[in-house]
Design a protein around this motif. Structure first.
Motif, mmCIF file in Angstrom:
data_model
loop_
_atom_site.group_PDB
_atom_site.id
_atom_site.type_symbol
_atom_site.label_atom_id
_atom_site.label_comp_id
_atom_site.label_asym_id
_atom_site.label_seq_id
_atom_site.Cartn_x
_atom_site.Cartn_y
_atom_site.Cartn_z
ATOM 1 N N ARG A 545 0.832 -1.200 0.000
ATOM 2 C CA ARG A 545 0.000 0.000 0.000
ATOM 3 C C ARG A 545 0.866 1.250 0.000
ATOM 4 O O ARG A 545 2.062 1.192 0.268
ATOM 5 N N ILE A 560 4.700 0.298 1.818
ATOM 6 C CA ILE A 560 4.636 -0.689 2.895
ATOM 7 C C ILE A 560 4.094 -1.983 2.314
ATOM 8 O O ILE A 560 3.079 -1.981 1.614
ATOM 9 N N GLN A 562 3.366 -6.303 3.019
ATOM 10 C CA GLN A 562 3.179 -7.379 3.990
ATOM 11 C C GLN A 562 3.004 -8.679 3.224
ATOM 12 O O GLN A 562 2.579 -8.670 2.071
ATOM 13 N N VAL A 657 3.017 -14.033 15.952
ATOM 14 C CA VAL A 657 2.431 -12.717 15.694
ATOM 15 C C VAL A 657 3.534 -11.684 15.857
ATOM 16 O O VAL A 657 4.634 -11.988 16.337
ATOM 17 N N ALA A 658 3.212 -10.479 15.480
ATOM 18 C CA ALA A 658 4.145 -9.380 15.701
ATOM 19 C C ALA A 658 3.557 -8.439 16.745
ATOM 20 O O ALA A 658 2.344 -8.294 16.865
ATOM 21 N N ASN A 661 5.662 -2.967 17.484
ATOM 22 C CA ASN A 661 6.139 -2.427 16.209
ATOM 23 C C ASN A 661 7.029 -3.411 15.448
ATOM 24 O O ASN A 661 8.162 -3.104 15.073
ATOM 25 N N GLY A 662 6.529 -4.574 15.266
ATOM 26 C CA GLY A 662 7.189 -5.506 14.364
ATOM 27 C C GLY A 662 8.137 -6.488 14.998
ATOM 28 O O GLY A 662 8.861 -7.184 14.291
ATOM 29 N N ARG A 663 8.119 -6.605 16.311
ATOM 30 C CA ARG A 663 8.983 -7.607 16.947
ATOM 31 C C ARG A 663 8.246 -8.946 16.997
ATOM 32 O O ARG A 663 7.019 -9.001 17.074
ATOM 33 N N PRO A 664 8.997 -10.045 16.987
ATOM 34 C CA PRO A 664 8.327 -11.357 16.980
ATOM 35 C C PRO A 664 7.713 -11.693 18.329
ATOM 36 O O PRO A 664 8.308 -11.459 19.386
#
Lengths: 1013, 454
Positions: A545, A560, A562, A657-658, A661-664
């Protein structure tokens, strides 16, 4: 040749036509006397005059016979001079005979017209049986649709073949977008948590039976079922319940549909070309009572008057983005071209076909802001098929069937979708677009299906009493879905794009063998076999997007991006043994058992065993039975089959899941249940079938009773215990029972007029017996699975109910009240006639799935050339919510509420009854008030065909037929929503139903020309 | 020759038959499920996985907290429902029953359990230094804040596993599955937050320690223990913010409030207190979408009728929802002062908070008064008594942070008595808390009679 021996020939050739051809063709030499002649002619369908390749032609008294070749012609050589009786038989047709006088050295010509027969006890079926079996041996019901039954009908896919023709089969047209799949159910619902769709096999190879990726923008999906070229189909067999599907094991409780495609027949190449030209159209859209020509803004988007609305109505003002035609609807062009050839030699034959088609939907998508025409809703497809048979030895038949199709579908955003066209057009000015609805059509929604199915069938008959069959094959579907909002799109200004590419692969390995012998006067057939299915699914979903500017995009055009991936493999398999005992070729008892393993069973569960038993008794073969009645078979069957749990339902797992802000991170996924097994459906059915009045009336009836126990219920785990998801447990119970009957009458059968009339009725009433302690499961949109409740005094008296269909009405206090699977439970007004504000209470209104289906079909043939055919179908007993009516009422744009809106505008709220307010006062309207009985009757199809006289044709053309066809021609209903069949989520595998701003089924007209050469 | 060829063909066929079934029928692994992407439970028992466990706690907290904030905003009339959701029609009338509660009950229970059970797992992981660890501090913080969230928004609490008599929780509590008053969640939060303070300080995670301190102030406020509330609040600077994290990294991380207002048009500030005060208040920014120059795709909400005042507090998918703020601490101190009859201190604290936002100080009318409510989105717009000021200032300061419903409840706010914005309540008394969920009642016999429908 005795009648019995003819039956055996019929059975054998149906199983193995090439083998029979090898034996018969060109081998009719007895007796080798000098005083002989020949008998020749053509075998055709009495219904439409089409040749019947492969028909068996015999003179029993001489013990000679032959198969009609690929253009229906036959030739019996060396027939002794004199008068003989020539008999002709073919599966699905009534046998005919004729006296033929043969003169030495000359050819006697005798043509035969075979009439399609709804029930033939000598007909051979293979679905649900260990091997091929004659219908007289089978204890369960089976629907067999031969090509003749649908050849002249406007059939665009397999669902069209089944609709209105197969007893006990419900085919619901969910929407009108071209390419959308239907919902197909056999005997209604018997599973709470899983698909109630049947398994589908094509020439012995299992194919993906479910819809593909569901578009959340179009709210429709394509079904791989519909990729099959209907012109390739020779016949379809349908078995409906566990009593019939036991040999298919763990996943077959929803029934089985098996499609058989055409085969080659010896002879020179026989070509057939069919050209279809036509149009799709819709007409006025909206509730039947709405006489406003705007059709809720769809039929006229340049509307500036006040139509028939009293006092004027600005609800559907002219839309500046309205197409130049002034309407969002148009007539869509249909074109299809189909070419096939069949032929072969003694030991090898072939059938090949190719089809190309393009079909436009009914949306006028107009032009975009740059003046460029937007893509048209519709689909373009092509198919290729090659079926080849050869006999490497006298007793081995090998068939290789392969099929490929490609389909491009362009959708329009639709249904329950803020960016859906109908949702915004229907809502007039109260929408998301500031009433410039054309902006929505700038979004692109498309998918591409590639579908390949290939299989090998090997049949080996090493001795007269033993045979083996192997089916192995692959079904491979690649589905690519694209969805794009362009840069500058009004709703997502920077645009976005989604690409979802999925591959579904099923492998089939199926072996069955049987050994027949005579045990002390009892015919014994012992069968055994095993199946293995491997199901592989892989998919990649990408999303991008925020584009930098206009132009064509790929995912990485987005700032961005995904991605996600699906990748799974499940294997199921099992083996069976079965023993059939026959007494006097009229009484048959079958006992069998199947044992299954499955990837999804819990580690402590082990294997699952499914028993079956059936009997059939051809009572009409008894001496005491009136000889002039016809045929009558009594039958009964019992059996079990199942449905497997999902992939990881047995295992405790966590999902990735994340967060932050994008950490595992990880989150609980599935609690796991090591004892998890399949739900089992146990069914018994009893019935009878037969023919009477010289086979002019065929009839069938059965009653079935299904009991799904150990039903898999998604039981909510103790939320306060923290693991908040649901876990499948074998704790539920659901029952389902019904009657099925049909009668097919040949009212007139002469050389000049043939008139057939068919009536069919089926019922299926499900009820929930146990939910394992749960009281209620909300499937969405107030479609509930409800556990039984005890009848209260209030329920018995109807004190809290207006008597409008509550399931428990009339119950006795203390008795148990059961609910259907599933039921609409909604708020309904309790003081309808009072001039006051409405009071509401929840009522369970009725089932969401039709409880009865009835059909009426007729075929009238004049002069064996002109044929009229019509199929009508009705469904009822169910309810449907019209989300369109409810939401439009809230926005004061529902035409059926016009008088109430006017009264409210005039300040007369206090003069309205509670019912009027509950239906049409936007401040208090409830969804439940627009949930209504959805009974309907539709004229599914009508056609007229004319077989051109051969004398009009050049020599190079064998036959030509012209057809004028119509589909979905008329609807009769009291349902006040947009359409009683419409479903917002298309053919999605869900139990709930609701109509919500999706395009209703459309009407089609076709002119078709078929030329055989 | 023909006979020989036929024999060979048969032999070949037989061989193929046997080989095919021998290759498939004898290997147990043939039924093995293959589906990469799932993680088996035992695989989490490793020190390297602790970071993922704790991030999962944060993720599960955020994943449900935005939904709670969105829904309690509708239920408490912080915003007006302007969309087509079936639930909006109920919530804006003040209706909320046990079935409505299902998803929210599950969300808070998961956030709580994942953190609490994760702490038990972390303590037992070989090689992991539990005490004084930054991850431990964060885990305690999420466990404590989840219990605060539970106590503030639900009418009753229920705790089943994992704490037992043999293995009690951090505060010595045991979980019995019985229904308890909401205070139980506040009490449960206290030892968890205290542990977060300890571990945060010892591991150098001062933001975690400060957030836990603020969390303690919130739960003591919930318990009515104003002394401890103020004591903890005082340790949180006015400019401090600890928030639930949201991100455009994935759909699950995206803020639902953003999606419901910018992605869709389901709620609007029109006719609410925030809408009445004006978009200029930095605490409650919004855009009038009916202004053609606004750039909004539509002037009205999804219902086609309600003017869309689009919130701009969370203008992107990535905007975090505050959980603990220093400005709230000042208002807790102000509230304590009002309760103590000290109007001057209360106004000083209110104005300290306002100064943080660049707002002019307010001057009371010199009376402490009571909360009177009114038609300014439930608030009295003209009264300058101490309590009416506090009512408005908390409303605006904590707007769309999932806190308003709790204030209405604990203050027994007049708006609950049939108040409404745009649409009238159809009940005499609006729902002010979420009941025990129907899902709980269906599987927990101890509370099966406590669910209801409206």
């Amino acid at each position: 040749m005795s009648p019995g021996s003819i039956c055996r020939v019929v059975g054998r050739t149906a199983l193995n036509p090439l083998l029979a051809a090898a034996v018969l063709i060109g081998t009719v030499h007895a007796p080798a006397a000098a005083q002989t002649g020949t008998v020749t002619g053509t075998v055709r369908s009495a219904t439409n005059g089409q040749p019947i390749p492969g028909a068996q032609v015999a003179i029993p008294e001489l013990n000679v016979g032959i198969l009609a070749n690929n253009v229906g012609r036959y030739l019996l050589n060396n027939v002794p001079a004199g008068t003989h009786t020539v008999e002709v038989q073919y599966i699905g047709y009534s046998a005919v005979s004729a006296e033929v006088t043969v003169t030495a050295g000359q050819a006697a010509v005798q043509d035969f017209d075979l009439r399609s027969e709804a029930i033939s006890l000598e007909g051979v079926v293979v679905t649900g049986t260990a091997g091929a079996a004659r219908r007289r041996e089978i204890g369960n019901s089976i629907s067999q649709l031969n090509e003749d039954a649908f050849q002249g009908a406007p059939v665009s896919n397999v669902a069209d073949i089944l609709q209105g023709r197969a007893l006990g089969t419900q085919v619901l047209n969910n929407g009108g977008q071209v390419g959308a799949g239907s919902t197909i159910k056999l005997r209604g619902n018997n599973s709470v948590s899983f698909s109630n769709s049947p398994l589908v096999y094509v020439d012995g190879v299992r194919i993906r039976e479910r819809g593909l990726v569901h578009s959340t923008e179009a709210n429709q999906q394509t079904n791989p079922f519909d990729d099959i070229n209907p012109a390739d189909i020779e016949r379809v067999e349908v078995i409906k319940g566990a009593a019939a599907t036991t040999l298919y094991g763990t996943e077959a409780a929803g029934g089985v549909i098996q499609i058989f495609t055409k085969r080659g027949v010896a002879g020179a190449p026989a070509w057939s070309l069919t050209v279809d030209q036509g149009l799709n159209t819709l007409g006025h859209i909206g509730p039947a009572a709405d006489v406003n020509p705007t059709g809720l803004g769809m039929n006229n988007c340049n509307f500036t008057g006040d139509g028939n609305f009293a006092g004027g109505d600005p609800q559907f003002p002219a839309d500046p983005s309205c197409p130049a035609s002034g309407t969002w609807l148009k007539d869509g062009y249909i074109q299809t071209y189909n070419l096939s050839v069949r032929g072969g030699a003694e030991r090898m034959n072939y059938f090949m076909s190719a089809r190309w088609g393009a079909e436009e939907g009914v949306f006028d998508t107009g032009i975009d802001a740059n003046g460029v025409a937007r893509p048209t809703q519709g689909q373009e497809s092509w198919n290729l098929r090659g079926n080849f048979s050869f006999a490497p030895a006298e007793d081995i038949d090998v068939r290789f069937n392969t099929f490929y199709s490609h389909r491009d579908v362009t959708w329009v955003p639709d249904g329950n979708n803020a960016e859906g066209l109908l949702l915004n057009v229907f809502r007039g000015g109260s929408d998301y677009t500031n009433d410039e609805d054309g902006k929505l059509l700038d979004m692109g929604v498309t998918n591409i299906n590639d579908h390949f199915t290939s299989g090998i069938n090997i049949i080996w008959n090493p001795t007269d009493n033993m045979n083996h069959r192997i089916n192995t094959g692959i079904d491979w579907v690649r589905h690519t879905y694209f969805e794009e909002r362009p840069w500058g799109y009004f709703y997502v200004q920077n645009g976005d794009r989604e690409t979802n590419e999925s591959t579904f692969r099923k492998l089939t390995l199926d072996y069955a063998g049987s050994w027949a012998q005579n045990l002390f006067g009892v015919a014994s057939q012992f069968s055994f076999g095993g199946q293995l299915y491997n199901d592989f699914v892989t998919g990649t979903l990408g999303f991008g997007r925020d584009f930098a500017g206009p132009g064509a995009k790929v995912l990485q055009s987005g700032a961005i991006t995904q991605a996600s991936e699906t990748n799974s493999t499940v294997t199921s398999g099992g083996f069976f043994v079965q023993e059939q005992l026959g007494l006097g070729d009229r009484m048959f008892l079958t006992l069998g058992v199947r044992v299954d393993g499955h990837s999804a069973f819990g580690r402590d569960f082990g294997l699952e065993t499914y028993p079956k038993a059936s009997f059939s008794y051809v009572v009409s073969d008894e001496d005491f039975f009136p000889a002039d009645f016809g045929t009558l078979k009594l039958r009964g069957a019992f059996g079990e089959s199942g449905k497997a749990p999902g992939l990881f339902d047995a295992t405790r797992t966590w999902a990735s899941v994340a967060g932050d802000n994008g950490r595992p991170g990880v989150t609980p996924d599935n609690l796991g249940n090591p004892d998890l097994g399949p739900e089992r459906t146990r069914e018994w059915e009893v019935g009878f079938e037969g023919t009477t009045l010289n086979d002019r009336i065929a009839f069938e009836y059965q009653y079935f009773d299904q009991n799904t126990f150990d039903a898999l219920i998604r039981v909510t785990q103790l939320p306060s215990g923290g693991f908040v998801g649901t876990q499948l447990e074998n704790v539920g119970q659901v029952t389902n029972s019904g009657h099925e009957a049909f009668i097919n009458a040949t009212l007139v059968a002469s050389n000049s007029i043939g008139w057939d009339l068919g009536l069919r009725l089926s019922t299926a009433r499900s009820r929930v017996v146990d939910l394992g302690g749960l009281e209620s499961i909300n499937l969405g949109w107030r479609n509930y699975v409800r556990a039984p409740v005890e009848c209260t005094t209030e329920m018995a008296n109807g004190a809290n109910f207006d008597g409008n269909g509550f399931v428990g009405m009339g119950c006795t206090p203390g008795e148990t009240v059961h609910f259907p699977l599933p039921a609409f439970c909604h708020d309904r007004v309790q003081n309808p006639d009072e001039v006051a504000a409405p009071r509401y209470a929840e009522q369970c209104l009725g089932p969401t799935t039709p409880t009865h289906t009835y059909g009426l079909s007729t075929t009238l043939t004049l002069g064996q050339r002109l044929t009229f055919d019509a199929v009508g179908e009705g469904m009822g007993g169910h309810w449907l919510s019209s989300g369109t009516a409810y939401q439009n009422t809230r926005r004061r744009v529902w035409p059926l509420c016009r008088s109430t809106f006017d009264a409210l505008a005039a300040g007369q709220r206090d003069q309205l009854t509670a019912r009027e307010r509950a239906l049409c006062d936007p401040s208090v309207v409830r969804y439940g008030m627009w949930t209504q009985p959805a009974d309907f009757f539709k004229l599914r199809s009508a056609s007229v065909s004319y077989r051109v006289p051969e004398t009009w044709l050049p020599n190079t053309i064998r036959a030509a037929t012209v057809r004028l066809q119509g589909r979905n021609l008329m609807t009769f209903t009291d349902f006040e929503g947009v359409d009683p069949e419409a479903f917002e989520d298309g053919s999605a595998e869900v139990l709930f139903r609701q109509e919500y701003y999706n395009l209703p089924p459309i009407r089609s007209f076709l002119l078709s020309v078929q030329v055989d050469f | 020759m023909k006979t020989n060829r036929t024999s060979r063909t048969r032999a070949l066929f037989l061989g193929a038959l046997v080989a095919a079934f021998a290759s498939t029928g004898c290997d147990e692994s043939i039924f093995e499920v293959k589906n990469p992407g799932r993680i088996l439970d035992d695989d989490l028992n490793t020190s390297r996985g602790v970071g993922s466990l704790v991030t999962g706690m944060s993720a599960d907290f955020s994943a449900s907290y935005d939904d709670l904030s969105f829904t309690t905003a509708r239920l408490s009339d912080e915003v007006v429902g302007s969309g087509s959701y079936f639930s909006t029609g109920r919530y804006r009338r003040g209706l909320f029953d046990s079935e409505d509660s299902n998803g929210f009950w599950a969300g808070v229970q998961r956030a709580r359990w994942v953190a609490e059970a994760g702490l038990i797992r972390m303590r037992d992981i070989e090689g992991f230094q539990f005490d004084g660890n930054a991850e431990t501090a964060r885990a305690y913080l999420f466990a404590g804040l989840a219990n605060r969230w539970f106590g503030e928004n639900f009418c009753q609490t229920v705790f089943s596993e994992p704490y037992s008599d043999e293995s009690p929780g951090p505060g010595g509590e045991t979980d019995t599955g019985d229904a308890m008053e909401r205070d139980a969640a506040f009490r449960r939060a206290i030892p968890l937050l205290e542990a977060a303070v300890r571990n945060g300080n010892s591991s150098g995670q001062s933001d975690v320690a400060t957030a836990a301190q603020g969390g303690l102030a919130q739960v003591y406020l919930g318990l009515g223990d104003m002394q401890n509330a103020v004591a903890n609040a005082s340790k949180v600077p006015t400019d401090f913010v600890f928030a639930a994290a949201y991100s455009s990294n994935s759909g699950r991380e995206t803020s639902q409030i953003w999606n419901e207002t910018h992605g869709r048009h389901e709620i609007s500030a029109w006719m609410t207190l925030a809408g009445t005060v004006g978009a200029g208040d930095p605490r409650t920014p919004w855009t009038d979408c009916s202004d053609p120059s606004s750039g909004c795709p539509s002037g009205n909400g999804a219902d086609g009728q309600t003017i869309h005042y689009r919130q701009e507090k969370y203008p992107t998918r990535d905007d975090d929802i505050p959980l603990v703020k220093g400005t709230e601490m000042r208002l807790i101190e102000a509230e304590a002062a009002l309760m103590a009859g000290d109007l001057a201190t209360a106004m000083a604290k209110v104005n300290e908070m306002r100064a943080r936002h660049g707002l002019d100080p307010l001057e009371s009318d010199g009376t402490i008064g009571t909360i009177t409510g009114g038609d300014g989105g439930g608030a009295n717009m003209t009264s300058m008594s101490g309590w009416d000021i506090l009512d408005r200032e908390r409303h605006l300061t904590l707007w769309l942070e999932g806190r308003r419903l709790w204030d209405l409840h604990r203050w027994n706010h007049p708006h609950l008595d049939g108040g409404g914005v745009v649409y009238e309540a159809t009940v005499a008394r609006r729902a002010s808390c979420m009941p025990i969920a129907l899902d709980e009642c269906q599987v927990n016999e101890k509370v099966s009679s406590l669910c209801f429908s409206v």
